[in-house]
Design a protein around this motif. Structure first.
Motif, PDB file in Angstrom:
ATOM      1  N   TYR A  79       0.770  -1.110   0.085  1.00  0.00           N
ATOM      2  CA  TYR A  79       0.000   0.002  -0.044  1.00  0.00           C
ATOM      3  C   TYR A  79       0.917   1.243  -0.072  1.00  0.00           C
ATOM      4  CZ  TYR A  79      -3.522   3.365   1.594  1.00  0.00           C
ATOM      5  OH  TYR A  79      -4.459   4.374   1.559  1.00  0.00           O
ATOM      6  N   SER A  80       1.935   1.257   0.561  1.00  0.00           N
ATOM      7  CA  SER A  80       2.748   2.342   0.689  1.00  0.00           C
ATOM      8  C   SER A  80       4.318   1.678   0.974  1.00  0.00           C
ATOM      9  CB  SER A  80       2.166   3.523   1.717  1.00  0.00           C
ATOM     10  OG  SER A  80       2.507   2.885   3.290  1.00  0.00           O
ATOM     11  N   ASP A  81       5.152   2.578   1.366  1.00  0.00           N
ATOM     12  CA  ASP A  81       6.624   2.387   1.776  1.00  0.00           C
ATOM     13  C   ASP A  81       6.529   1.632   3.396  1.00  0.00           C
ATOM     14  OD1 ASP A  81       7.639   3.087  -0.517  1.00  0.00           O
ATOM     15  OD2 ASP A  81       7.967   4.960   0.005  1.00  0.00           O
ATOM     16  N   HIS A  82       5.429   1.884   4.092  1.00  0.00           N
ATOM     17  CA  HIS A  82       5.417   1.653   5.423  1.00  0.00           C
ATOM     18  C   HIS A  82       4.312   0.484   5.537  1.00  0.00           C
ATOM     19  CE1 HIS A  82       8.459   4.422   6.565  1.00  0.00           C
ATOM     20  NE2 HIS A  82       7.776   5.259   5.915  1.00  0.00           N
ATOM     21  N   VAL A  83       3.308   0.321   4.762  1.00  0.00           N
ATOM     22  CA  VAL A  83       2.298  -0.447   4.975  1.00  0.00           C
ATOM     23  C   VAL A  83       1.973  -1.734   3.732  1.00  0.00           C
ATOM     24  CG1 VAL A  83      -0.147  -0.446   5.159  1.00  0.00           C
ATOM     25  CG2 VAL A  83       1.057   1.249   6.161  1.00  0.00           C
ATOM     26  N   ASN A  84       2.096  -2.791   4.254  1.00  0.00           N
ATOM     27  CA  ASN A  84       1.994  -3.961   3.381  1.00  0.00           C
ATOM     28  C   ASN A  84       0.540  -4.725   3.749  1.00  0.00           C
ATOM     29  OD1 ASN A  84       3.319  -5.623   1.098  1.00  0.00           O
ATOM     30  ND2 ASN A  84       2.369  -7.311   2.491  1.00  0.00           N
ATOM     31  N   LEU A  85      -0.419  -4.918   2.735  1.00  0.00           N
ATOM     32  CA  LEU A  85      -1.663  -5.557   3.078  1.00  0.00           C
ATOM     33  C   LEU A  85      -1.662  -7.233   2.496  1.00  0.00           C
ATOM     34  CD1 LEU A  85      -3.928  -2.606   2.036  1.00  0.00           C
ATOM     35  CD2 LEU A  85      -3.062  -3.224   4.310  1.00  0.00           C
TER      36      LEU A  85
END
Length: 217
Positions: free
Chosen positions: A178-184
């Motif tokens: 999702y972003s550099d810091h969030v993985n779903l």
């Protein structure tokens, strides 16, 4: 390639594990590979430990396949033996088990007294999204030993179960950065029991759906 030695000392048990792992890829053959082997010695409850495991996976990518697709096959073996007729303990000990890592997302089967054949395909659908479909076919390595779950606990005693066939698990997972810091991560899993489960108790299919978010910083 690397080698590993791990010693475990506990009450009534001293277990030494020696292992090696190799991995790499061949651009000319469009193949990637990894293989791992370990053997265990020592003593447990007065019995001599003689156990081992072997796992391997081979992946294939080609321009003949859709872009960013990888097809793979795998094999996982861990010895089992709870025979009272000799003075040996042949059941491999996982030592530090990992959930979902090797033998499906449902975690019904662990790396103890197991034979697992797996096939799968993964597709990088977008720059941030990967879709994976995997099939695992589970068997017991020895019919005298139990079925163990991913944590190493007994999931089903051998009892009257004569078959080694445990079941088949199908896993569909979608990973999205999702972003550099969030993985779903989203997934669906289905395990269909086979002869051994049917011979030793309740044998309904297991269905599992999950969603996960991981934040790193």
């Amino acid at each position: 390639m690397y080698f590993l030695q791990c010693d475990l000392d506990a009450k009534d048990e001293t277990r030494r594990t020696f292992g090696a792992r190799i991995h790499g890829e061949s651009d000319s053959l469009n193949l990637d590979y990894e293989a791992e082997f370990a053997t265990q010695t020592g003593s447990s409850m007065g019995k001599e430990i003689d156990a081992s495991m072997f796992a391997a996976q081979f992946g294939y990518r080609s321009k003949a396949l859709p872009k960013n697709m990888r097809i793979w096959i795998g094999f996982d073996y861990a010895s089992g033996d709870r025979s009272a007729e000799d003075n040996k303990d042949g059941t491999f000990d996982q030592l530090f088990p990992l959930g979902h890592a090797y033998l499906g997302y449902i975690d019904m089967v662990g790396r103890k007294n197991t034979l697992s054949y797996s096939q799968g395909v993964s597709l990088q659908a977008t720059k941030r999204t990967t879709v994976t479909l995997a099939l695992h076919q589970f068997r017991r390595a020895r019919d005298t030993d139990a079925l163990y779950n991913a944590g190493g606990a007994v999931a089903r005693e051998p009892g009257n179960g004569l078959s080694r066939k445990v079941g088949n698990e199908l896993d569909l997972s979608i990973s999205h950065k999702y972003s550099d810091h969030v993985n779903l991560l989203f997934g669906l899993s289905h395990l269909r029991p086979d002869d051994f489960i049917e011979q030793t108790g309740a044998s309904e299919s297991i269905r599992f759906a999950y969603a996960q978010a991981v934040f790193t910083y």
